[in-house]
Design a protein around this motif. Structure first.
Motif, PDB file in Angstrom:
ATOM      1  N   TRP A  21      -0.767   4.204 -10.510  1.00  0.00           N
ATOM      2  CA  TRP A  21      -0.701   4.186  -9.038  1.00  0.00           C
ATOM      3  C   TRP A  21      -1.426   5.380  -8.442  1.00  0.00           C
ATOM      4  O   TRP A  21      -2.168   5.235  -7.473  1.00  0.00           O
ATOM      5  N   LEU A  22      -1.192   6.566  -9.022  1.00  0.00           N
ATOM      6  CA  LEU A  22      -1.810   7.770  -8.464  1.00  0.00           C
ATOM      7  C   LEU A  22      -3.322   7.738  -8.597  1.00  0.00           C
ATOM      8  O   LEU A  22      -4.039   8.292  -7.761  1.00  0.00           O
ATOM      9  N   ARG A  23      -3.823   7.077  -9.627  1.00  0.00           N
ATOM     10  CA  ARG A  23      -5.264   7.062  -9.855  1.00  0.00           C
ATOM     11  C   ARG A  23      -5.967   5.895  -9.179  1.00  0.00           C
ATOM     12  O   ARG A  23      -7.150   5.989  -8.864  1.00  0.00           O
ATOM     13  N   HIS A  24      -5.251   4.792  -9.024  1.00  0.00           N
ATOM     14  CA  HIS A  24      -5.964   3.573  -8.619  1.00  0.00           C
ATOM     15  C   HIS A  24      -5.398   2.846  -7.403  1.00  0.00           C
ATOM     16  O   HIS A  24      -5.931   1.823  -7.003  1.00  0.00           O
ATOM     17  N   VAL A  25      -4.288   3.318  -6.850  1.00  0.00           N
ATOM     18  CA  VAL A  25      -3.686   2.621  -5.717  1.00  0.00           C
ATOM     19  C   VAL A  25      -3.713   3.543  -4.502  1.00  0.00           C
ATOM     20  O   VAL A  25      -3.442   4.738  -4.606  1.00  0.00           O
ATOM     21  N   GLU A  26      -4.049   2.966  -3.375  1.00  0.00           N
ATOM     22  CA  GLU A  26      -4.158   3.742  -2.141  1.00  0.00           C
ATOM     23  C   GLU A  26      -2.832   4.434  -1.806  1.00  0.00           C
ATOM     24  O   GLU A  26      -1.758   3.843  -1.969  1.00  0.00           O
ATOM     25  N   ALA A  27      -2.928   5.682  -1.349  1.00  0.00           N
ATOM     26  CA  ALA A  27      -1.731   6.439  -0.980  1.00  0.00           C
ATOM     27  C   ALA A  27      -1.112   5.870   0.295  1.00  0.00           C
ATOM     28  O   ALA A  27      -1.734   5.885   1.352  1.00  0.00           O
ATOM     29  N   THR A  28       0.092   5.326   0.180  1.00  0.00           N
ATOM     30  CA  THR A  28       0.817   4.810   1.341  1.00  0.00           C
ATOM     31  C   THR A  28       2.267   5.269   1.215  1.00  0.00           C
ATOM     32  O   THR A  28       2.670   5.784   0.176  1.00  0.00           O
ATOM     33  N   THR A  29       3.027   5.066   2.257  1.00  0.00           N
ATOM     34  CA  THR A  29       4.462   5.397   2.209  1.00  0.00           C
ATOM     35  C   THR A  29       5.133   4.573   1.118  1.00  0.00           C
ATOM     36  O   THR A  29       5.989   5.068   0.385  1.00  0.00           O
ATOM     37  N   GLU A  30       4.718   3.318   0.994  1.00  0.00           N
ATOM     38  CA  GLU A  30       5.285   2.438  -0.028  1.00  0.00           C
ATOM     39  C   GLU A  30       4.980   2.979  -1.435  1.00  0.00           C
ATOM     40  O   GLU A  30       5.851   2.992  -2.296  1.00  0.00           O
ATOM     41  N   ARG A  31       3.733   3.420  -1.649  1.00  0.00           N
ATOM     42  CA  ARG A  31       3.400   3.985  -2.957  1.00  0.00           C
ATOM     43  C   ARG A  31       4.263   5.220  -3.242  1.00  0.00           C
ATOM     44  O   ARG A  31       4.767   5.381  -4.358  1.00  0.00           O
ATOM     45  N   GLU A  32       4.470   6.064  -2.236  1.00  0.00           N
ATOM     46  CA  GLU A  32       5.292   7.264  -2.439  1.00  0.00           C
ATOM     47  C   GLU A  32       6.729   6.879  -2.796  1.00  0.00           C
ATOM     48  O   GLU A  32       7.351   7.489  -3.650  1.00  0.00           O
ATOM     49  N   ARG A  33       7.233   5.826  -2.159  1.00  0.00           N
ATOM     50  CA  ARG A  33       8.594   5.362  -2.438  1.00  0.00           C
ATOM     51  C   ARG A  33       8.683   4.854  -3.879  1.00  0.00           C
ATOM     52  O   ARG A  33       9.626   5.164  -4.615  1.00  0.00           O
ATOM     53  N   LEU A  34       7.669   4.091  -4.301  1.00  0.00           N
ATOM     54  CA  LEU A  34       7.659   3.564  -5.666  1.00  0.00           C
ATOM     55  C   LEU A  34       7.556   4.704  -6.679  1.00  0.00           C
ATOM     56  O   LEU A  34       8.266   4.717  -7.690  1.00  0.00           O
ATOM     57  N   LEU A  35       6.671   5.666  -6.392  1.00  0.00           N
ATOM     58  CA  LEU A  35       6.523   6.816  -7.300  1.00  0.00           C
ATOM     59  C   LEU A  35       7.857   7.546  -7.450  1.00  0.00           C
ATOM     60  O   LEU A  35       8.256   7.918  -8.549  1.00  0.00           O
TER      61      LEU A  35
END
Lengths: 205, 205
Positions: B111-125
Protein backbone atom coordinates in the motif's frame (compact mmCIF):
# COMPACT_ATOMS: atom_id res chain seq x y z
CA UNK A 1 0.04 -37.99 20.92
CA UNK A 2 -1.86 -35.09 22.43
CA UNK A 3 -3.97 -32.59 20.48
CA UNK A 4 -4.74 -29.13 21.87
CA UNK A 5 -7.86 -28.04 20.04
CA UNK A 6 -11.11 -26.09 19.99
CA UNK A 7 -13.86 -28.27 18.58
CA UNK A 8 -15.59 -25.59 16.51
CA UNK A 9 -12.33 -24.83 14.69
CA UNK A 10 -11.97 -26.02 11.11
CA UNK A 11 -8.20 -25.81 11.50
CA UNK A 12 -8.47 -28.24 14.41
CA UNK A 13 -10.90 -30.42 12.49
CA UNK A 14 -8.32 -30.92 9.74
CA UNK A 15 -6.04 -32.62 12.25
CA UNK A 16 -8.83 -34.66 13.88
CA UNK A 17 -10.00 -35.86 10.47
CA UNK A 18 -6.53 -37.03 9.42
CA UNK A 19 -5.93 -38.69 12.80
CA UNK A 20 -9.24 -40.54 12.32
CA UNK A 21 -8.25 -41.68 8.81
CA UNK A 22 -4.89 -42.88 10.13
CA UNK A 23 -6.51 -44.48 13.21
CA UNK A 24 -3.91 -42.81 15.44
CA UNK A 25 -5.06 -42.68 19.08
CA UNK A 26 -4.61 -39.35 20.85
CA UNK A 27 -5.59 -37.42 23.92
CA UNK A 28 -7.78 -34.40 23.17
CA UNK A 29 -7.16 -31.33 25.32
CA UNK A 30 -9.91 -28.80 24.71
CA UNK A 31 -8.76 -25.18 24.69
CA UNK A 32 -11.44 -22.53 25.07
CA UNK A 33 -10.05 -19.89 22.74
CA UNK A 34 -13.00 -17.59 23.49
CA UNK A 35 -11.99 -17.56 27.16
CA UNK A 36 -8.35 -16.74 26.33
CA UNK A 37 -7.01 -20.22 27.04
CA UNK A 38 -4.75 -20.08 23.96
CA UNK A 39 -3.08 -16.94 25.31
CA UNK A 40 -1.97 -18.26 28.71
CA UNK A 41 1.74 -18.41 29.55
CA UNK A 42 1.59 -22.21 29.47
CA UNK A 43 -0.02 -22.30 26.02
CA UNK A 44 2.29 -19.64 24.57
CA UNK A 45 5.25 -21.77 25.66
CA UNK A 46 3.96 -24.40 23.19
CA UNK A 47 2.96 -21.95 20.46
CA UNK A 48 4.11 -18.34 20.86
CA UNK A 49 1.61 -17.43 18.15
CA UNK A 50 -1.23 -18.35 20.54
CA UNK A 51 -3.30 -20.45 18.16
CA UNK A 52 -4.78 -23.91 18.14
CA UNK A 53 -4.34 -26.62 16.98
CA UNK A 54 -1.07 -27.75 18.52
CA UNK A 55 0.09 -31.34 18.76
CA UNK A 56 2.48 -32.76 21.30
CA UNK A 57 4.16 -35.94 20.12
CA UNK A 58 4.91 -38.94 22.34
CA UNK A 59 8.49 -37.68 22.69
CA UNK A 60 7.19 -34.28 23.89
CA UNK A 61 7.84 -32.22 20.77
CA UNK A 62 5.22 -29.59 19.97
CA UNK A 63 4.11 -28.52 16.54
CA UNK A 64 1.69 -25.76 15.53
CA UNK A 65 -0.03 -24.60 12.31
CA UNK A 66 -2.74 -26.98 11.15
CA UNK A 67 -1.30 -27.57 7.69
CA UNK A 68 2.22 -28.21 9.01
CA UNK A 69 0.69 -30.75 11.40
CA UNK A 70 -1.15 -32.40 8.48
CA UNK A 71 2.11 -32.68 6.55
CA UNK A 72 3.93 -34.09 9.57
CA UNK A 73 1.28 -36.75 10.20
CA UNK A 74 0.83 -37.63 6.52
CA UNK A 75 4.49 -38.17 5.56
CA UNK A 76 4.90 -41.78 4.53
CA UNK A 77 1.14 -42.45 4.31
CA UNK A 78 -1.36 -42.55 1.44
CA UNK A 79 -2.52 -39.04 2.30
CA UNK A 80 0.65 -37.41 0.92
CA UNK A 81 1.80 -38.42 -2.58
CA UNK A 82 5.42 -39.45 -3.08
CA UNK A 83 6.36 -37.63 -6.33
CA UNK A 84 8.15 -34.38 -5.54
CA UNK A 85 5.94 -32.26 -7.81
CA UNK A 86 2.78 -33.71 -6.25
CA UNK A 87 4.01 -33.04 -2.72
CA UNK A 88 4.71 -29.46 -3.76
CA UNK A 89 1.24 -29.14 -5.30
CA UNK A 90 -0.30 -30.40 -2.06
CA UNK A 91 1.59 -27.58 -0.34
CA UNK A 92 0.49 -25.13 -3.04
CA UNK A 93 -3.15 -25.82 -2.18
CA UNK A 94 -2.46 -25.68 1.55
CA UNK A 95 -0.77 -22.27 1.25
CA UNK A 96 -3.66 -21.16 -0.96
CA UNK A 97 -5.99 -22.28 1.83
CA UNK A 98 -4.24 -20.26 4.51
CA UNK A 99 -3.72 -17.12 2.43
CA UNK A 100 -6.62 -16.90 0.00
CA UNK A 101 -9.45 -18.96 1.56
CA UNK A 102 -9.31 -19.16 5.36
CA UNK A 103 -8.97 -15.39 6.03
CA UNK A 104 -12.23 -14.82 4.16
CA UNK A 105 -14.46 -17.85 4.71
CA UNK A 106 -13.32 -19.04 8.13
CA UNK A 107 -13.02 -15.52 9.51
CA UNK A 108 -16.56 -14.67 8.34
CA UNK A 109 -17.83 -17.87 9.95
CA UNK A 110 -16.10 -17.02 13.22
CA UNK A 111 -17.60 -13.52 13.30
CA UNK A 112 -21.09 -14.83 12.54
CA UNK A 113 -20.86 -17.43 15.29
CA UNK A 114 -18.94 -15.62 17.99
CA UNK A 115 -19.02 -11.86 17.50
CA UNK A 116 -21.96 -9.61 18.38
CA UNK A 117 -23.95 -8.37 15.37
CA UNK A 118 -23.11 -4.71 14.82
CA UNK A 119 -22.92 -2.38 11.83
CA UNK A 120 -19.11 -2.74 12.01
CA UNK A 121 -19.40 -6.56 11.87
CA UNK A 122 -21.67 -6.30 8.83
CA UNK A 123 -19.17 -4.00 7.14
CA UNK A 124 -16.32 -6.43 7.84
CA UNK A 125 -18.38 -9.40 6.62
CA UNK A 126 -19.14 -7.55 3.40
CA UNK A 127 -15.42 -6.84 2.89
CA UNK A 128 -14.73 -10.60 2.99
CA UNK A 129 -17.24 -11.58 0.30
CA UNK A 130 -15.17 -10.90 -2.82
CA UNK A 131 -12.08 -12.75 -1.57
CA UNK A 132 -14.08 -15.73 -0.33
CA UNK A 133 -15.97 -16.17 -3.58
CA UNK A 134 -12.73 -15.71 -5.54
CA UNK A 135 -11.22 -18.62 -3.59
CA UNK A 136 -14.30 -20.76 -4.24
CA UNK A 137 -14.00 -19.84 -7.93
CA UNK A 138 -10.40 -21.05 -8.06
CA UNK A 139 -11.47 -24.35 -6.50
CA UNK A 140 -14.48 -24.67 -8.82
CA UNK A 141 -12.42 -24.22 -11.98
CA UNK A 142 -9.85 -26.78 -10.81
CA UNK A 143 -12.40 -29.35 -9.59
CA UNK A 144 -14.44 -29.10 -12.79
CA UNK A 145 -11.82 -31.40 -14.34
CA UNK A 146 -10.52 -33.25 -11.30
CA UNK A 147 -12.01 -35.51 -8.64
CA UNK A 148 -9.54 -34.30 -6.03
CA UNK A 149 -7.15 -31.35 -5.75
CA UNK A 150 -3.86 -33.18 -6.44
CA UNK A 151 -2.82 -36.31 -8.30
CA UNK A 152 -6.39 -37.54 -8.81
CA UNK A 153 -6.71 -38.84 -5.29
CA UNK A 154 -7.65 -37.85 -1.76
CA UNK A 155 -4.74 -36.11 0.02
CA UNK A 156 -4.18 -33.69 2.88
CA UNK A 157 -4.77 -30.88 0.37
CA UNK A 158 -8.41 -32.00 0.22
CA UNK A 159 -8.58 -32.25 4.01
CA UNK A 160 -7.15 -28.73 4.39
CA UNK A 161 -9.67 -27.20 1.97
CA UNK A 162 -12.64 -29.30 3.08
CA UNK A 163 -12.49 -28.05 6.67
CA UNK A 164 -13.92 -24.59 6.05
CA UNK A 165 -15.44 -25.10 2.59
CA UNK A 166 -18.01 -27.60 3.89
CA UNK A 167 -19.22 -25.01 6.42
CA UNK A 168 -18.89 -22.01 4.08
CA UNK A 169 -22.65 -21.42 4.47
CA UNK A 170 -22.00 -20.69 8.17
CA UNK A 171 -19.78 -17.83 6.98
CA UNK A 172 -22.53 -16.52 4.72
CA UNK A 173 -21.21 -18.08 1.49
CA UNK A 174 -23.64 -19.77 -0.88
CA UNK A 175 -22.22 -22.80 -2.73
CA UNK A 176 -25.13 -23.02 -5.20
CA UNK A 177 -23.00 -21.62 -8.00
CA UNK A 178 -20.18 -24.08 -7.30
CA UNK A 179 -21.43 -27.52 -8.38
CA UNK A 180 -17.97 -29.06 -8.81
CA UNK A 181 -17.04 -27.96 -5.29
CA UNK A 182 -20.25 -29.49 -3.93
CA UNK A 183 -19.61 -32.81 -5.70
CA UNK A 184 -16.06 -32.80 -4.29
CA UNK A 185 -17.41 -32.17 -0.77
CA UNK A 186 -19.49 -35.33 -1.21
CA UNK A 187 -16.45 -37.33 -2.34
CA UNK A 188 -14.49 -36.21 0.71
CA UNK A 189 -17.32 -37.08 3.11
CA UNK A 190 -17.49 -40.57 1.52
CA UNK A 191 -13.86 -41.43 2.33
CA UNK A 192 -13.22 -44.42 4.61
CA UNK A 193 -12.76 -43.29 8.19
CA UNK A 194 -14.35 -39.88 7.58
CA UNK A 195 -15.65 -38.13 10.72
CA UNK A 196 -17.82 -35.00 10.91
CA UNK A 197 -16.48 -31.74 12.32
CA UNK A 198 -18.48 -31.85 15.52
CA UNK A 199 -19.08 -35.16 17.31
CA UNK A 200 -22.57 -36.54 16.96
CA UNK A 201 -23.53 -34.40 13.98
CA UNK A 202 -23.72 -35.09 10.26
CA UNK A 203 -21.20 -34.11 7.63
CA UNK A 204 -22.89 -30.71 7.17
CA UNK A 205 -22.49 -29.66 10.81
CA UNK B 1 13.44 -23.55 -15.27
CA UNK B 2 11.41 -20.40 -15.82
CA UNK B 3 10.33 -17.98 -13.08
CA UNK B 4 7.37 -15.65 -13.54
CA UNK B 5 7.97 -12.84 -11.10
CA UNK B 6 7.58 -9.18 -10.15
CA UNK B 7 10.90 -7.86 -8.88
CA UNK B 8 9.52 -5.73 -6.05
CA UNK B 9 7.71 -8.77 -4.59
CA UNK B 10 9.15 -10.34 -1.45
CA UNK B 11 7.32 -13.55 -2.33
CA UNK B 12 9.20 -13.61 -5.62
CA UNK B 13 12.47 -12.69 -3.91
CA UNK B 14 12.21 -15.80 -1.73
CA UNK B 15 12.42 -17.94 -4.84
CA UNK B 16 15.18 -15.86 -6.48
CA UNK B 17 17.23 -16.03 -3.28
CA UNK B 18 16.98 -19.81 -3.02
CA UNK B 19 17.72 -20.24 -6.73
CA UNK B 20 20.85 -18.11 -6.20
CA UNK B 21 21.95 -20.20 -3.22
CA UNK B 22 21.42 -23.38 -5.24
CA UNK B 23 23.09 -21.87 -8.33
CA UNK B 24 20.20 -23.07 -10.48
CA UNK B 25 20.04 -21.19 -13.79
CA UNK B 26 16.62 -19.92 -14.84
CA UNK B 27 14.87 -17.63 -17.23
CA UNK B 28 13.19 -14.67 -15.52
CA UNK B 29 9.87 -13.57 -17.02
CA UNK B 30 8.84 -10.27 -15.47
CA UNK B 31 5.11 -9.91 -14.82
CA UNK B 32 3.81 -6.39 -14.23
CA UNK B 33 1.19 -7.14 -11.59
CA UNK B 34 0.26 -3.44 -11.39
CA UNK B 35 -0.69 -3.54 -15.07
CA UNK B 36 -2.85 -6.65 -14.61
CA UNK B 37 -0.40 -9.05 -16.25
CA UNK B 38 -1.02 -11.69 -13.57
CA UNK B 39 -4.73 -11.70 -14.41
CA UNK B 40 -4.51 -12.45 -18.13
CA UNK B 41 -6.04 -15.66 -19.51
CA UNK B 42 -2.57 -17.00 -20.24
CA UNK B 43 -1.32 -16.35 -16.72
CA UNK B 44 -4.47 -17.71 -15.06
CA UNK B 45 -3.95 -20.94 -17.00
CA UNK B 46 -0.72 -21.35 -15.01
CA UNK B 47 -2.08 -20.10 -11.70
CA UNK B 48 -5.86 -19.66 -11.46
CA UNK B 49 -5.24 -17.66 -8.29
CA UNK B 50 -3.58 -14.93 -10.40
CA UNK B 51 -0.48 -14.40 -8.28
CA UNK B 52 3.25 -14.43 -8.80
CA UNK B 53 5.66 -16.12 -8.33
CA UNK B 54 5.06 -19.15 -10.54
CA UNK B 55 7.75 -21.51 -11.72
CA UNK B 56 7.68 -23.65 -14.84
CA UNK B 57 9.99 -26.62 -14.63
CA UNK B 58 12.03 -27.96 -17.53
CA UNK B 59 9.37 -30.62 -18.10
CA UNK B 60 6.70 -27.89 -18.32
CA UNK B 61 5.04 -28.36 -14.95
CA UNK B 62 3.88 -25.18 -13.24
CA UNK B 63 3.87 -24.53 -9.52
CA UNK B 64 2.56 -21.52 -7.60
CA UNK B 65 2.71 -20.22 -4.00
CA UNK B 66 6.15 -18.98 -3.03
CA UNK B 67 6.55 -21.25 -0.01
CA UNK B 68 5.47 -24.36 -1.92
CA UNK B 69 8.04 -23.45 -4.57
CA UNK B 70 10.71 -23.08 -1.86
CA UNK B 71 9.86 -26.53 -0.52
CA UNK B 72 9.95 -28.04 -4.01
CA UNK B 73 13.35 -26.56 -4.82
CA UNK B 74 14.83 -27.30 -1.40
CA UNK B 75 13.92 -30.99 -1.13
CA UNK B 76 17.13 -32.98 -0.99
CA UNK B 77 19.33 -29.92 -0.38
CA UNK B 78 20.88 -28.36 2.74
CA UNK B 79 18.11 -25.77 2.83
CA UNK B 80 15.51 -28.28 4.08
CA UNK B 81 16.44 -30.46 7.07
CA UNK B 82 15.89 -34.21 6.81
CA UNK B 83 14.34 -35.08 10.21
CA UNK B 84 10.57 -35.26 9.91
CA UNK B 85 9.92 -32.96 12.88
CA UNK B 86 12.33 -30.34 11.51
CA UNK B 87 10.72 -30.42 8.08
CA UNK B 88 7.36 -29.90 9.77
CA UNK B 89 8.75 -27.00 11.82
CA UNK B 90 10.05 -25.39 8.63
CA UNK B 91 6.50 -25.62 7.32
CA UNK B 92 5.13 -24.29 10.62
CA UNK B 93 7.17 -21.10 10.16
CA UNK B 94 6.23 -20.84 6.49
CA UNK B 95 2.51 -21.11 7.29
CA UNK B 96 3.04 -18.57 10.08
CA UNK B 97 4.61 -16.31 7.48
CA UNK B 98 1.69 -16.51 5.09
CA UNK B 99 -1.06 -16.24 7.71
CA UNK B 100 0.33 -14.08 10.52
CA UNK B 101 3.14 -11.99 8.96
CA UNK B 102 2.72 -11.37 5.22
CA UNK B 103 -0.91 -10.06 5.37
CA UNK B 104 0.23 -7.32 7.77
CA UNK B 105 3.79 -6.37 6.90
CA UNK B 106 3.88 -7.09 3.16
CA UNK B 107 0.41 -5.71 2.56
CA UNK B 108 1.29 -2.47 4.38
CA UNK B 109 4.46 -2.20 2.31
CA UNK B 110 2.51 -2.71 -0.91
CA UNK B 111 0.00 0.00 0.00
CA UNK B 112 2.74 2.46 0.94
CA UNK B 113 4.58 1.86 -2.32
CA UNK B 114 1.77 1.45 -4.80
CA UNK B 115 -1.51 2.85 -3.46
CA UNK B 116 -2.42 6.51 -3.38
CA UNK B 117 -2.26 8.12 0.07
CA UNK B 118 -5.83 8.65 1.29
CA UNK B 119 -7.56 8.70 4.66
CA UNK B 120 -8.83 5.21 3.86
CA UNK B 121 -5.30 3.96 3.18
CA UNK B 122 -4.13 5.44 6.50
CA UNK B 123 -7.00 3.68 8.29
CA UNK B 124 -6.11 0.36 6.65
CA UNK B 125 -2.41 0.81 7.46
CA UNK B 126 -3.29 1.49 11.09
CA UNK B 127 -5.42 -1.69 11.21
CA UNK B 128 -2.36 -3.74 10.19
CA UNK B 129 -0.05 -2.43 12.92
CA UNK B 130 -1.07 -4.73 15.78
CA UNK B 131 -0.89 -7.92 13.72
CA UNK B 132 2.44 -7.00 12.16
CA UNK B 133 4.09 -6.20 15.47
CA UNK B 134 2.61 -9.35 17.00
CA UNK B 135 4.30 -11.40 14.26
CA UNK B 136 7.61 -9.62 14.85
CA UNK B 137 7.19 -10.33 18.57
CA UNK B 138 6.77 -14.06 17.92
CA UNK B 139 9.97 -14.01 15.84
CA UNK B 140 11.84 -11.96 18.45
CA UNK B 141 11.03 -14.33 21.30
CA UNK B 142 12.07 -17.34 19.23
CA UNK B 143 15.27 -15.79 17.86
CA UNK B 144 16.36 -14.57 21.29
CA UNK B 145 17.54 -18.15 21.91
CA UNK B 146 18.21 -19.35 18.37
CA UNK B 147 20.49 -18.29 15.52
CA UNK B 148 17.99 -19.47 12.91
CA UNK B 149 14.31 -20.43 12.96
CA UNK B 150 14.66 -24.22 12.74
CA UNK B 151 17.30 -26.78 13.68
CA UNK B 152 19.96 -24.16 14.44
CA UNK B 153 20.78 -23.59 10.80
CA UNK B 154 19.77 -21.58 7.75
CA UNK B 155 16.75 -23.13 5.99
CA UNK B 156 13.92 -22.09 3.69
CA UNK B 157 12.02 -21.02 6.83
CA UNK B 158 14.57 -18.22 7.24
CA UNK B 159 14.33 -17.34 3.55
CA UNK B 160 10.52 -17.18 3.75
CA UNK B 161 10.55 -14.86 6.78
CA UNK B 162 13.52 -12.77 5.67
CA UNK B 163 11.83 -11.63 2.46
CA UNK B 164 9.41 -9.17 4.03
CA UNK B 165 11.00 -8.75 7.47
CA UNK B 166 14.12 -7.11 6.02
CA UNK B 167 11.95 -4.48 4.33
CA UNK B 168 9.46 -4.13 7.19
CA UNK B 169 10.43 -0.45 7.49
CA UNK B 170 9.01 0.06 3.99
CA UNK B 171 5.68 -1.08 5.46
CA UNK B 172 5.96 1.38 8.32
CA UNK B 173 7.28 -1.11 10.90
CA UNK B 174 10.14 -0.11 13.16
CA UNK B 175 12.53 -2.95 14.08
CA UNK B 176 14.30 -0.96 16.82
CA UNK B 177 12.55 -2.96 19.53
CA UNK B 178 13.47 -6.28 17.91
CA UNK B 179 17.23 -6.72 18.37
CA UNK B 180 17.22 -10.50 17.97
CA UNK B 181 15.36 -10.14 14.67
CA UNK B 182 17.89 -7.55 13.49
CA UNK B 183 20.84 -9.79 14.37
CA UNK B 184 19.14 -12.66 12.51
CA UNK B 185 18.64 -10.43 9.43
CA UNK B 186 22.40 -9.90 9.47
CA UNK B 187 23.09 -13.63 9.69
CA UNK B 188 20.83 -14.29 6.69
CA UNK B 189 22.45 -11.55 4.60
CA UNK B 190 25.88 -13.09 5.38
CA UNK B 191 25.01 -16.51 3.91
CA UNK B 192 27.09 -17.71 0.96
CA UNK B 193 25.36 -16.92 -2.32
CA UNK B 194 23.06 -14.32 -0.76
CA UNK B 195 21.60 -11.80 -3.21
CA UNK B 196 19.68 -8.59 -2.40
CA UNK B 197 16.00 -8.24 -3.24
CA UNK B 198 16.50 -5.77 -6.07
CA UNK B 199 19.45 -6.13 -8.43
CA UNK B 200 22.20 -3.61 -7.89
CA UNK B 201 21.14 -2.58 -4.39
CA UNK B 202 22.37 -3.53 -0.93
CA UNK B 203 20.83 -5.98 1.47
CA UNK B 204 18.55 -3.27 2.87
CA UNK B 205 16.89 -2.43 -0.44
Amino acid sequence: MRLYDYLDSGNGYKVRLLLAHLAIPYELVEVDILAGESRTEQFLAMNPNGRIPVIETDDCRTLAESNAILFYLAEGTNYLPEPRIDRARVLQWMFFEQYSHEPYIATSRFWLRHVEATTERERLLESKKEGGYAALGVMESHLADADFLVAGRYTIADIALYAYTHVADQGGFDLDGYPAVRRWLGRVAAQPGFIPMLPGRGSES
